[in-house]
Enzyme design. Sequence first.
Site, PDB file in Angstrom:
ATOM      1  N   PRO A  13       0.804  -1.228   0.000  1.00  0.00           N
ATOM      2  CA  PRO A  13       0.000   0.000   0.000  1.00  0.00           C
ATOM      3  C   PRO A  13       0.833   1.273   0.000  1.00  0.00           C
ATOM      4  O   PRO A  13       0.444   2.283  -0.576  1.00  0.00           O
ATOM      5  CB  PRO A  13      -0.828  -0.141   1.276  1.00  0.00           C
TER       6      PRO A  13
ATOM      7  N   ALA B  92       4.273   1.274  -0.928  1.00  0.00           N
ATOM      8  CA  ALA B  92       5.520   1.072  -1.684  1.00  0.00           C
ATOM      9  C   ALA B  92       5.203   0.388  -3.006  1.00  0.00           C
ATOM     10  O   ALA B  92       4.896  -0.798  -3.029  1.00  0.00           O
ATOM     11  CB  ALA B  92       6.513   0.231  -0.881  1.00  0.00           C
TER      12      ALA B  92
ATOM     13  N   ALA C 212      18.226  -1.570   0.792  1.00  0.00           N
ATOM     14  CA  ALA C 212      18.692  -2.507  -0.239  1.00  0.00           C
ATOM     15  C   ALA C 212      19.577  -3.602   0.341  1.00  0.00           C
ATOM     16  O   ALA C 212      19.678  -4.695  -0.217  1.00  0.00           O
ATOM     17  CB  ALA C 212      19.452  -1.759  -1.330  1.00  0.00           C
TER      18      ALA C 212
ATOM     19  N   GLU D 298      11.585  -8.703 -16.771  1.00  0.00           N
ATOM     20  CA  GLU D 298      10.199  -8.308 -16.521  1.00  0.00           C
ATOM     21  C   GLU D 298       9.817  -7.111 -17.384  1.00  0.00           C
ATOM     22  O   GLU D 298       8.710  -7.059 -17.939  1.00  0.00           O
ATOM     23  CB  GLU D 298       9.999  -7.967 -15.041  1.00  0.00           C
ATOM     24  N   ARG D 299      10.716  -6.160 -17.514  1.00  0.00           N
ATOM     25  CA  ARG D 299      10.407  -4.967 -18.298  1.00  0.00           C
ATOM     26  C   ARG D 299      10.367  -5.273 -19.791  1.00  0.00           C
ATOM     27  O   ARG D 299       9.534  -4.730 -20.526  1.00  0.00           O
ATOM     28  CB  ARG D 299      11.407  -3.865 -17.956  1.00  0.00           C
TER      29      ARG D 299
ATOM     30  N   ARG E 198     -16.608   0.281 -42.144  1.00  0.00           N
ATOM     31  CA  ARG E 198     -17.529   1.281 -41.601  1.00  0.00           C
ATOM     32  C   ARG E 198     -17.753   2.407 -42.617  1.00  0.00           C
ATOM     33  O   ARG E 198     -16.786   2.974 -43.152  1.00  0.00           O
ATOM     34  CB  ARG E 198     -16.959   1.854 -40.310  1.00  0.00           C
TER      35      ARG E 198
END
Length: 431
Positions: A178, A180, A230, A294-295, A320
């Site tokens: 929540p 971070a 870290a 991940e990125r 259309r």
Amino acid sequence: MAHHFRNRLLSSAAQVSKAFQLQAPRRFSTQLCLRSERKAGAQADSMMDIGCREIFNSDHDIFRASVRKFVQDEVVPYHDEWENGGQVSRELWLKAGESGLLGIATPEEHGGIGGDFKDSAIVMEELMYANCSGPGFALHSDIVMPYISHYGTKDQIDKFIPDMVAGKKIGAIAMSEPGAGSDLQGVMTNARRDGDDWILNGSKTFITNGFMSDLVIVVAVTKPDAKSRAHGISLFIVEDGMKGFHKGKKLKKMGLKAQDTAELFFEDVRLPSTALLGKENQGFYKLMQELPQERLLIAVISTASCEWQFEITRDYVKQRKAFGKTLSHLQTIQHKLAEIKTQVSVTRAFTDQCLELHHHGKLDSAMASMVKYWASEQQNKMAYDCVQMHGGWGYMSEYPISKAYVDARVQSIYGGANEIMKELIARTIVA
């Protein structure tokens, strides 16, 4: 064994591709090409055609045809139902496992399929080519499983990887809290030693696959007095059913409605020493090592979505009618399509370059941040433009482009907000 399974998958996929060619939507082509004959996506009849792009070969094409059929048969018919229910079915995960679509890039000696990230990218792309964002396969296979494969003990690998490949256990990773999100050093969830065990307390939010998860990799502070956060973060594997581990309700989101997302709560969860993943207090550095993939994963999904958006909108404006002609006869529409196709092609070229670099172990954090930022921004811009060209119908939720619009929004937020991506890129420029 996994190697032989992958060979059988390719063999059966070759048979599938011929049958599927007759069923493919008009905007797809399943014709297979030799590498020397391969076109760029921008040169093909459709940017989603099988047999394009130099980074792939004929084996990839056969596999893609098989994945495309799986998505059409096992995902597309049920996706609306899953959107309403807030999650996909367990049956889908088991079928994906049976079809060899989970843990593709995990080494076969660890119980994986033994492919590579290009194979994984095909699964991600094919889901986007069907506008199906529900299955959380990418996070499970290419974010969660690598942590276990790269940093887990033999016992952890043997315990979790085979069942994850089979779709019997669903994986999640719990970073965000929540207070971070993109700032991992703001994590408050903590674990303290109690004899040989650990006692875990805290909460996580926005956890993909969280509600259905059977195991969760949890980021927790284990050395609160470290000189920096870290230096005091560790990773733990928490299993569903452990006392004190509770799942909150499925979160209602703007988009990705078939992808279960949940809050997770840890109240004095007692973890054995075997739950520690990797070395104590080394978790932050492991996260930094895995974040580039991940990125890139987000960029792969964003770029494929851009291609789908372009093709679905091209089809729409050619059908259309307005002012006695199709929309595609209007110069303003033609120019907008030209802009979008150019933007998609540039994005595709950059994403494929990063895929190739990653394949050879050369993708660095800065380029991963660039491609994530760029591709997700383009996805959002194109979604806006494509909805505009659909007019009022594009605002209707039953139109696929409307779903693509709301699904796109989170791409520039998760995996590190794009503002953070720019910060990371800038550091390498001005250092």
